[in-house]
Design a protein around this motif. Structure first.
Motif, mmCIF file in Angstrom:
data_model
loop_
_atom_site.group_PDB
_atom_site.id
_atom_site.type_symbol
_atom_site.label_atom_id
_atom_site.label_comp_id
_atom_site.label_asym_id
_atom_site.label_seq_id
_atom_site.Cartn_x
_atom_site.Cartn_y
_atom_site.Cartn_z
ATOM 1 N N THR A 297 -7.854 -4.271 1.428
ATOM 2 C CA THR A 297 -7.571 -2.834 1.410
ATOM 3 C C THR A 297 -8.545 -2.062 0.522
ATOM 4 O O THR A 297 -8.706 -0.846 0.682
ATOM 5 C CB THR A 297 -6.136 -2.543 0.917
ATOM 6 O OG1 THR A 297 -5.980 -3.000 -0.444
ATOM 7 C CG2 THR A 297 -5.113 -3.221 1.810
ATOM 8 N N ASP B 114 -4.587 2.094 -2.409
ATOM 9 C CA ASP B 114 -5.685 1.161 -2.156
ATOM 10 C C ASP B 114 -6.712 1.133 -3.289
ATOM 11 O O ASP B 114 -7.869 0.783 -3.080
ATOM 12 C CB ASP B 114 -6.384 1.510 -0.832
ATOM 13 C CG ASP B 114 -6.826 2.972 -0.785
ATOM 14 O OD1 ASP B 114 -6.621 3.693 -1.777
ATOM 15 O OD2 ASP B 114 -7.380 3.388 0.261
ATOM 16 N N VAL C 85 0.842 -1.202 0.000
ATOM 17 C CA VAL C 85 0.000 0.000 0.000
ATOM 18 C C VAL C 85 0.878 1.254 0.000
ATOM 19 O O VAL C 85 0.587 2.240 -0.688
ATOM 20 C CB VAL C 85 -0.948 -0.002 1.214
ATOM 21 C CG1 VAL C 85 -1.752 1.301 1.269
ATOM 22 C CG2 VAL C 85 -1.899 -1.194 1.168
#
Length: 484
Positions: A356, A132, A115
């Motif tokens: 995510t 994300d 991320v």
């Protein structure tokens, strides 16, 4: 899987020297966290609070480093420290939970790394957003399986690569520190000392507590040499590598924080986009600074990802070899890589990457989750060292002063880990039980495979407590009282 995964006998794996073990420690700790320090500290406290926070975190983690050093000396027959110390001290099920906690922490941490890379690229390409987005997750997925292939070729090869990467990722951080101190602004530094003119950060105690998860996160990996103790050329190198790596990294982290406060006002630090070292450096040197630190971020994070994937696979593999996890997790390929444990690890990262897409602020959520999960194995290792000191086990023939000193150190380390649980908060403790509860099925399967009693009376009580915590977590998630 290829036929390699069915191979059970592996050739002797080349041993790691002190520099390589130290690089594993530094490589494990110097990852994404250091690049997020300016904003994470800026939003929480001023210079005074940061100095106190680093002193507390440094002292606490140094005690943990000494714990791993003393355990390596007192119990040289125990390998893969995080799991085996908990098992030796408190039984098979406690050891299993320690292993799962460490593994799950590394999975969340590795997801955070991807991320973080996506967020870094997002400064240049909007499609990556904050790391994300669907595009970011897709690219990260490719990366997960490329690294899987690399590591499957052999633990030794990956460890050498990690040592090289560690050198190249530390150098840009040192450049950052030097350039910022050269640009030192005494007025900004003075205003940032307590940052009282910049809004309500809370009292000093609150400010320090608000830094505890990030200071703990950046130090996760301190046990790296202990996890790889079975590969060390000399057993005493394990403890040396742990302390050397820790002291080096503590210096780097503290200097990154202080140098940032010396050039940028606290409210601007707090508002800087992550990875915040990029924005801080760019504000001092211009546009080229954004590219320079962004490249360093990607190199650093990929190096840390490599180290942590290795450690995660080890901590699934070793319990399987000790019959504390199902036998399939103990399989190796012809390169001596714990291949099934590696597959499970890569799949775990893949699953959290998908999550995510649905989590609010995936970056900070994964950071805090990884930190909270790591506290459990640290607590059990410190408590085992304290138990050894109090009972005198493994101290036959050792001077009383040495035993007393190591017992005090273990006591401080144990108290520090309890403080970290308090700083993490109830939410992440409950989420931890939500992971441990279903994972216990692996323990039950392993015990059943060998016809062993599943739980002792004490372990039944522990299992029950974990189930209750998991049930509360499920209810909290369902009702919205616990948000992701």
């Amino acid at each position: 899987m290829s036929s390699d995964s069915a191979t059970t006998e592996a050739p002797a794996v080349a041993k790691m020297s002190l520099p390589t073990l130290t690089a594993m420690v530094v490589g494990g700790m110097v990852g994404a966290g250091v690049f997020s320090l300016p904003a994470r500290f800026g939003v929480a406290t001023g210079i005074l609070g940061s100095l106190i926070a680093w002193a507390i975190a440094g002292a606490g983690m140094l005690m943990l480093a000494f714990v791993f050093q003393s355990l390596a000396i007192r119990k040289p027959e125990l390998d893969s420290g995080v799991f085996i110390y908990a098992k030796a001290g408190f039984g098979d099920y406690a050891g299993f939970n320690s292993a799962i906690g460490f593994w799950a922490s590394s999975i969340a941490g590795n997801t955070f790394y991807w991320v973080f890379i996506g967020a870094t690229i997002g400064a240049f390409y909007d499609g990556f957003g904050d790391g994300d987005t669907v595009l970011a997750v897709t690219i990260s997925t490719v990366g997960v399986w490329l690294f899987h292939y690399l590591i499957a070729r052999g633990v030794r090869d990956a460890a050498v690569i990690n040592r090289i990467v560690t050198i190249f990722k530390v150098l840009p951080i040192l450049v950052f520190i030097v350039v910022l101190f050269i640009s030192f602004d005494a007025g900004v530094f003075a205003d940032n000392w307590v940052a009282t003119g910049y809004g309500d950060l809370g009292n000093l105690d609150e400010q320090i507590r608000n830094t505890m998860l990030i200071t703990t996160f950046v130090f996760i990996g301190i046990e790296g040499a202990s996890v790889y103790s079975r590969y060390a050329k000399k057993r005493e190198d394990v403890g040396k590598a742990t302390v050397l790596g820790f002291l080096s990294v503590l210096s780097i982290f503290a200097l990154v924080t202080l140098s940032s406060y010396s050039v940028v006002p606290q409210p601007e630090l707090a508002a800087t986009r992550q990875p915040s070292m990029v924005g801080v450096f760019e504000s001092v040197v211009g546009d080229w600074g954004e590219v320079f630190i962004s490249i360093a971020v990607i190199v650093s994070v990929l190096g840390a990802y490599l180290a942590w994937t290795l450690m995660a696979a080890e901590v699934m593999y070793v319990p399987a070899r000790a019959d504390d996890m199902p036998a399939f997790l103990g399989q190796e390929n012809r390169n001596g890589t714990p291949i099934t444990a590696l597959v499970v690890t890569s799949l775990g990262v893949q699953a959290l990457l998908a999550l995510t897409l649905f989590v609010n602020d995936a970056l900070n959520f994964m950071l805090d989750l990884a930190t909270s999960l790591a506290i459990l194995p640290y607590l059990l290792a410190a408590a085992y060292a304290l138990k050894l000191g109090l009972t005198g086990e493994a101290y036959e023939g050792v001077p009383a002063g040495v035993r007393r000193k190591e017992t005090i150190v273990a006591g401080i380390a144990t108290a520090y880990t309890f403080f970290l649980f308090d700083a993490a908060g109830l939410k992440f403790v409950l989420l931890m039980t939500l992971i441990l509860a279903p994972a216990s099925l692996l323990y039950i399967k392993a015990r059943s495979e060998h016809g062993r009693r599943i739980f002792s009376p004490t372990e039944i009580a522990l299992f029950g407590a974990i189930l209750i915590g998991a049930a509360i977590a499920v209810i909290g998630l369902w009702s919205g009282r616990i948000s992701l």
